[in-house]
Enzyme design. Sequence first.
Site, PDB file in Angstrom:
ATOM      1  CG  HIS A 259      27.040  39.914 -40.944  1.00 35.44           C
ATOM      2  ND1 HIS A 259      26.019  40.696 -40.484  1.00 35.44           N
ATOM      3  CD2 HIS A 259      27.789  39.600 -39.850  1.00 35.44           C
ATOM      4  CE1 HIS A 259      26.150  40.860 -39.169  1.00 35.44           C
ATOM      5  NE2 HIS A 259      27.206  40.201 -38.763  1.00 35.44           N
TER       6      HIS A 259
ATOM      7  CE  LYS B 177      30.822  45.533 -41.682  1.00 35.21           C
ATOM      8  NZ  LYS B 177      32.001  45.892 -40.925  1.00 35.21           N
TER       9      LYS B 177
ATOM     10  CE  LYS C 165      34.503  35.332 -34.990  1.00 32.18           C
ATOM     11  NZ  LYS C 165      34.305  36.764 -35.154  1.00 32.18           N
TER      12      LYS C 165
ATOM     13  CD  GLU D  18      35.588  38.571 -38.051  1.00 40.21           C
ATOM     14  OE1 GLU D  18      35.439  39.668 -37.528  1.00 40.21           O
ATOM     15  OE2 GLU D  18      34.911  37.579 -37.745  1.00 40.21           O
TER      16      GLU D  18
HETATM   17  C1  BG6 Z   1      29.371  40.217 -35.862  1.00 40.96           C
HETATM   18  C2  BG6 Z   1      29.837  38.819 -35.526  1.00 40.96           C
HETATM   19  O1  BG6 Z   1      28.008  40.218 -36.202  1.00 40.96           O
HETATM   20  O2  BG6 Z   1      30.154  40.745 -36.914  1.00 40.96           O
HETATM   21  C3  BG6 Z   1      31.310  38.822 -35.175  1.00 40.96           C
HETATM   22  O3  BG6 Z   1      29.067  38.304 -34.451  1.00 40.96           O
HETATM   23  C4  BG6 Z   1      32.125  39.482 -36.262  1.00 40.96           C
HETATM   24  O4  BG6 Z   1      31.763  37.501 -34.941  1.00 40.96           O
HETATM   25  C5  BG6 Z   1      31.542  40.846 -36.617  1.00 40.96           C
HETATM   26  O5  BG6 Z   1      33.449  39.627 -35.797  1.00 40.96           O
HETATM   27  C6  BG6 Z   1      32.243  41.449 -37.816  1.00 40.96           C
HETATM   28  O6  BG6 Z   1      31.740  42.718 -38.056  1.00 40.96           O
HETATM   29  P1  BG6 Z   1      32.660  43.998 -38.038  1.00 40.96           P
HETATM   30  O7  BG6 Z   1      31.745  45.151 -38.291  1.00 40.96           O
HETATM   31  O8  BG6 Z   1      33.300  44.040 -36.698  1.00 40.96           O
HETATM   32  O9  BG6 Z   1      33.651  43.810 -39.121  1.00 40.96           O
END
Ligand code: BG6
Length: 462
Positions: A234, A176, A332, A210
């Site tokens: 992450h 990113k 989530k 999220e």
């Molecule tokens: C993924 C997770 O690695 O990253 C997901 O498994 C998550 O649960 C996602 O929604 C978020 O990444 P991005 O790039 O979609 O914001």
Amino acid sequence: MTSQPTVKTLLILGASGDLTGRLLLPGLARLVARGHAQGLTLVGAGSDDWTEDQWLERLETSFADANSQADSAGKRELKRIRETTAYRQLDVTAEGQLAKLIAGLEGPVAVYFALPPKISERACQALTPDDVPAGTRLVMEKPFGSSEESARELNRTLAALVPEDHIHRVDHFLGKATVLNILGLRFANTFLEPVWNREHIEKVEIIFDEDLALEGRARYYDGAGALRDMIQSHLLQIMALMAIEPPASVDERDLRDAVATLLRASSIKAPYARNTRRARYTAGTLGGRQVPDYAKEEGVDASRNTETLAEVQVDIDNWRWQGVPFILRSGKALGTKRKEAVVTFRPVPHLPRGFTGVDSPNQLRIGFGPDTLQFDVDVNGPGNVLSLDRATLQAELSASELLPYGEVLEGVLTGDPLLSVRGDTAEDCWRILEPVLKAWARDSVPLEEYPAGSDGPEGWPA
Ligand code: BG6
């Protein structure tokens, strides 16, 4: 990174799966359309008995977006990939099958394991060093193992096959643009470094809330939960980039050494009931649609107590960060989408008497979608000149043209492991979380609840 691929064939295992269609192929398409994958052949393989036409249809759909934006040279390249691709059905865990496929491809080959972790592990165990010609790259999706011990075991298996710098442990957050911008912001400017420490910083929060719910991913997610899914990979990577010592260069060795050193100094300490929190969403309304209770979602085993929201406080025991809490949170089905790192500075040592209004600490906010940089400062207000007011200096940062998976794939194809998680770091991220996973499994920390569409359980600070 714009060099041409050293890899001749990209073999995607799990080609008929969701990850390939939704993220890998669109990422690859951007690379191809920009001329960064010249001479590359794409081969898809999966357990599904797909025809070539089904595979081509998938490519057509996943390439559509990049194709519509591509110039004529880009369109030609995308067409070339479609015309030279093939699909093979195979059982990657069956002895000899994957080896035979690799042997028939033009090398060097990058083998992308877009498969559930257990299957990837078994597929790698089924390979012998003779099955992987020199130059082969092995690309592993997250999660890498399921514990420190299993990550170590997987590392051993991989190390017997190819050298460490030919193993790509994918964490797409490292692709990113704004995550990488942390490095530019910190190390290409002088103004931050003198205050980037425990003297001036009170806390650092890394938040990835999220508004997505389970989205049909119960099979994977119910066995993972927010802590493993987001924080173990992450958010610890983002934390590391926020906190590392200035490296001499941003090549893979210097940068990944700095990350490894930082993570080795990091831990989550007891009492876990104070330093960690977990919660699970119940039924609610999210963006105008009804979201069912997580525990009642298809494929969910409610007795597993999988958390959909997790928060931990990480301590970094070194000179720079001693005593500064790093709060990592992700969840989530939350009402407010919030994806940012927030650095809160300490208050001024003395606010001159006579000022009125709100005196708030400075905050630096790095947004990971939308990609922004914000700095909150106190200034004199417009009415009474001695009344303080909040002002925000804000910049929109440009997202990468390549998409995170495009960036990651470019590293794979050009043989640059910079954006891959190194083996020792993959193990260490589990080491940091394991005491929490154990405490949660013992029920030492209550599993709270929050309605989908809310901002989390009552009492959790926003
Ligand atoms: C993924 C997770 O690695 O990253 C997901 O498994 C998550 O649960 C996602 O929604 C978020 O990444 P991005 O790039 O979609 O914001």
